[in-house]
Design an enzyme around this catalytic site. Structure first.
Site, short mmCIF file in Angstrom:
data_model
loop_
_atom_site.label_atom_id
_atom_site.label_comp_id
_atom_site.label_asym_id
_atom_site.label_seq_id
_atom_site.Cartn_x
_atom_site.Cartn_y
_atom_site.Cartn_z
N ASP A 50 28.54 -41.40 14.75
CA ASP A 50 29.58 -40.38 14.87
C ASP A 50 30.70 -40.63 13.87
OD1 ASP A 50 28.07 -39.42 16.86
OD2 ASP A 50 29.48 -39.89 18.50
N ALA A 52 30.52 -42.15 10.94
CA ALA A 52 30.10 -41.78 9.57
C ALA A 52 30.13 -40.26 9.43
CB ALA A 52 28.70 -42.33 9.30
N ASP A 54 32.07 -38.16 11.08
CA ASP A 54 33.46 -37.73 11.01
C ASP A 54 34.04 -37.94 9.61
OD1 ASP A 54 33.42 -36.95 13.57
OD2 ASP A 54 34.40 -38.75 14.38
N GLU A 130 5.00 -17.15 25.02
CA GLU A 130 6.31 -17.79 25.04
C GLU A 130 7.02 -17.41 26.32
OE1 GLU A 130 9.21 -17.88 21.84
OE2 GLU A 130 7.73 -16.90 20.59
N LYS A 132 9.99 -15.76 28.33
CA LYS A 132 10.91 -14.67 27.97
C LYS A 132 12.31 -15.14 28.34
CE LYS A 132 11.67 -9.72 28.53
NZ LYS A 132 13.11 -9.86 28.66
N ASP A 134 16.10 -15.29 29.07
CA ASP A 134 17.03 -14.32 29.65
C ASP A 134 18.42 -14.59 29.10
OD1 ASP A 134 17.82 -12.23 31.14
OD2 ASP A 134 17.73 -13.26 33.07
N ARG A 153 21.95 -6.99 19.21
CA ARG A 153 20.86 -6.03 19.07
C ARG A 153 21.38 -4.59 19.05
NH1 ARG A 153 16.16 -3.35 20.86
NH2 ARG A 153 17.01 -2.61 22.81
N GLU A 189 17.53 -15.81 20.53
CA GLU A 189 18.28 -15.62 21.76
C GLU A 189 19.39 -16.66 21.83
OE1 GLU A 189 16.59 -13.13 23.12
OE2 GLU A 189 17.39 -12.95 25.16
N TYR A 241 12.53 -16.79 17.75
CA TYR A 241 11.14 -16.49 18.06
C TYR A 241 10.51 -15.44 17.17
CZ TYR A 241 13.92 -13.31 20.92
OH TYR A 241 14.86 -12.42 21.36
N LYS A 306 2.15 -12.09 22.66
CA LYS A 306 2.20 -11.41 21.35
C LYS A 306 0.90 -11.63 20.59
CE LYS A 306 6.49 -13.44 21.08
NZ LYS A 306 7.70 -13.95 20.44
N LYS A 330 6.82 -9.77 33.37
CA LYS A 330 7.95 -10.26 34.16
C LYS A 330 7.46 -11.04 35.36
CE LYS A 330 11.66 -7.59 33.17
NZ LYS A 330 13.01 -8.01 32.99
N CYS A 424 36.70 4.60 58.84
CA CYS A 424 36.61 3.62 57.74
C CYS A 424 36.98 2.23 58.29
CB CYS A 424 37.57 3.99 56.60
SG CYS A 424 37.70 2.69 55.36
N CYS A 427 40.52 1.19 56.55
CA CYS A 427 41.80 1.86 56.77
C CYS A 427 41.84 2.76 58.00
CB CYS A 427 42.19 2.67 55.53
SG CYS A 427 41.15 4.12 55.29
N CYS A 440 34.83 7.34 52.73
CA CYS A 440 36.19 7.29 53.27
C CYS A 440 37.04 8.19 52.38
CB CYS A 440 36.70 5.86 53.24
SG CYS A 440 38.50 5.75 53.34
N CYS A 446 43.52 3.50 50.88
CA CYS A 446 42.62 2.62 51.65
C CYS A 446 42.56 1.28 50.93
CB CYS A 446 41.23 3.25 51.72
SG CYS A 446 39.93 2.12 52.24
S1 IVH Z 1 9.53 -11.19 20.80
C1 IVH Z 1 9.30 -6.65 19.39
N1 IVH Z 1 9.87 -13.27 22.33
O1 IVH Z 1 13.44 -9.78 25.36
C2 IVH Z 1 10.14 -7.60 20.02
N2 IVH Z 1 11.37 -11.43 22.61
O2 IVH Z 1 13.02 -6.24 25.37
C3 IVH Z 1 9.83 -8.97 19.61
N3 IVH Z 1 13.10 -11.81 24.30
O3 IVH Z 1 15.67 -8.16 23.69
C4 IVH Z 1 10.53 -9.88 20.45
N4 IVH Z 1 12.44 -13.83 24.86
O4 IVH Z 1 14.90 -10.06 22.25
C5 IVH Z 1 10.32 -12.03 22.01
N5 IVH Z 1 10.06 -15.19 23.57
C6 IVH Z 1 10.50 -13.98 23.26
C7 IVH Z 1 11.61 -13.39 23.90
C8 IVH Z 1 12.03 -12.11 23.54
C9 IVH Z 1 13.34 -12.88 25.09
C10 IVH Z 1 13.93 -10.60 24.33
C11 IVH Z 1 13.93 -9.70 23.15
C12 IVH Z 1 14.29 -8.36 23.75
C13 IVH Z 1 13.90 -8.49 25.17
C14 IVH Z 1 12.79 -7.55 25.54
#
Ligand code: IVH
Length: 521
Positions: A50, A52, A54, A130, A132, A134, A153, A189, A241, A306, A330, A424, A427, A440, A446
């Protein structure tokens, strides 16, 4: 790059440097610091101490101060201090940012695979799997290896320029490692770790600021704010990704090629990526993450499937907003069974009366749930739920938990049916019915409506008054200090100081943010 050695060298006295030497040193220091940031923040294996690090950093700061003609937004020193802006600029994306078609059943996944087979006409299709993530989806654009800008986006065609905020995220490289392409647009993301999220919320509550509802909102809130300094050193991470466009770089024929290339540039990819060819493997992957999602330090809400080879992607093409070569599968909502203790009625800011199930607390996918919505009286009738019943509740993502059905207990004597009150509960005004809903009529006189109104007004999506959260609004209303918006604006700082949990300093802060909102009207 030979990195460890140079940091040992004593730097030449600044006054002795000419412009050319300074420029060279600035450039090489920027590269070197990015290199170490990458090993520290992305690889998790620092190459130098750290101290070095800095030393390198301070040297660069000194040089930049003395030679401001070489200033660059891509310098790692820019992560340390940046100016707030009054609003975010719009930018057009390099390539349309598509979204994903989302499904929730195995059958729909089989249909997807089948359509890829039918329309693609390949012998054996490869799929990349992969999690997804969030989080908050962003586009980053690099020119000759330097981060040019980053954007949200937005509507897919254009988003907001959040470059200054992104530069504060350590896992976002300001310069690419290795041989950089002429032009590169990637998608990834920005997320907040669960642990970081909890820490941040604790801190916010201490500062009398509103807590974030979940890590995704927190990441989005941080990314869209106007003062980049508030992100500094925060618990945000980045995962990449997708390569949206590349010019003058290595030839990439597949997603798998792209996923192997990105880390070489310092763009972190997820370690759980997999390449498979069978539906069985896809199903197993989904099950595995559905089970293990709570063990990850970031939130995921499904998996993404994909098509691997770009040639096949091209043949399949895209629909209006989503590609035919990818699918989000999902996770099913988290479910649990518990007992319903009583049904209470809550009054929202628009005056709607909502029946709410008060439950025996139960853990649903890592979150303790003790209330769930019953929507309206028709739903209560349809599901025939009564106090004392056992019910199934579900929580999909971060939406409010919901009572989905009653579990029958044949031998049990049940309590009587729930009825909406005539008055209500807040109130006492006589309520009236419109369709499935009861209202109400009292408006802001209220307390419940006034409270809801003020909470909404102070929220980030409205006036964004930091420090005016639910607890404080409730105090203001209960003590009858505020009966309408005008009174909120006129609330003297002395009165804020009287509220529970306020110091002089935090009262002054809240007063200032109310006054700021008043001016912004
Ligand atoms: S591939 C054509 N891979 O989920 C889209 N998207 O609507 C190619 N997301 O906002 C995206 N994890 O940005 C891809 N492993 C992942 C992802 C991912 C999250 C997001 C994406 C989009 C939403 C789906």
């Amino acid at each position: 790059m030979d990195s460890g050695s140079r940091s040992q060298v004593a730097f030449k006295n600044l006054a002795q440097l000419n412009e050319r030497e300074a420029k060279e040193q600035i450039e090489s220091l920027r590269k070197e610091i990015e290199y170490h940031n990458y090993h520290y923040y992305v690889k998790n294996s620092p190459k130098i101490s750290d101290e070095a690090f800095d030393r390198l950093f301070h040297r660069l700061e000194e040089l930049e101060r003395r030679f401001p003609q070489f200033d660059s937004a891509a310098s790692p020193t820019q992560r340390v201090g940046a100016k707030p802006v009054s609003r975010l600029k719009k930018v057009k994306h390099a390539v349309l940012m598509l979204s994903l078609n989302a499904v929730s059943s195995e059958k729909e996944v089989e249909d997807f695979i089948e359509s890829v087979r039918r329309n693609g006409g390949e012998k054996e299709e490869e799929f990349v799997l992969e999690p997804k993530f969030d989080g908050f989806s962003v586009e980053l654009v690099y020119r000759k290896g330097d981060l040019e800008y980053g954007a949200t986006r937005g509507d897919g065609e254009s988003g907001e320029d959040i470059s200054a905020n992104l530069r504060m995220v350590r896992q976002v490289p300001l310069k690419l490692q290795g041989e950089a392409p002429e032009f590169l647009a990637v998608r990834g993301e920005i997320y907040m770790s669960r642990t970081g999220f909890q820490e941040l919320n604790k801190q916010r509550i201490k500062n009398n600021e509103e807590a974030f509802a979940n890590p995704r909102n927190a990441a989005a809130g941080m990314m869209r704010q106007l003062d980049p300094n508030r992100i500094k050193g925060g618990p945000l991470g980045a995962i990449f990704y997708d390569i949206l466009r590349i010019e003058g770089g290595p030839r990439l024929d597949s997603d798998w090629d792209a996923l192997r290339q990105m880390p070489k540039w310092g763009l972190r990819t997820d370690e759980h990526n997999k390449k498979v060819t069978s539906i069985d493997r896809i199903i197993r992957y989904h099950h595995r993450f559905q089970e293990q999602r709570e063990e990850l330090d970031y939130e995921i809400d499904g998996i993404v499937i994909k098509v691997n080879r770009f040639s096949l992607r091209e043949r399949l093409g895209t629909r209006q907003r989503s590609p035919r070569w990818a699918l989000a599968w999902k996770f099913s909502p988290k479910k649990e069974i518990t007992r319903l203790r009583e049904i209470v009625v809550s009054v929202g800011r628009t005056g709607i009366l909502t029946p709410v199930a008060m439950l025996e607390p139960v853990n649903v996918g890592g979150v303790t749930v003790s209330r769930a919505t019953l929507h309206n009286i028709d739903e209560v009738r349809r599901k025939d739920v009564r106090p004392g019943d056992i019910v199934r509740i579900e929580r999909a993502g971060d939406v409010i938990p919901e009572v989905v059905k009653r579990i029958d207990e044949p031998a049990k004597k049940r309590q009587s049916e729930f009825r909406m009150p005539k008055e209500c509960p807040s109130c006492g005004s006589r309520v009236y019915r419109e369709g499935a809903y009861w209202f109400c009529p009292a408006g802001l006189s209220c307390f419940a409506q006034l409270t809801g109104h003020l909470i909404h007004f102070a929220s980030r999506s409205a006036m964004n008054i930091s420090g005016l959260g639910e607890k404080i609004v409730k105090q203001l209303v209960r003590r009858e200090m505020v009966r309408n918006l005008a009174q909120l604006y006129r609330l003297p700082v002395e009165e804020i100081k009287q509220l529970e949990g306020f110091s002089d300093r935090s009262a002054e802060k809240l007063y200032a943010s109310i006054q700021q909102a008043r001016r912004a009207r």
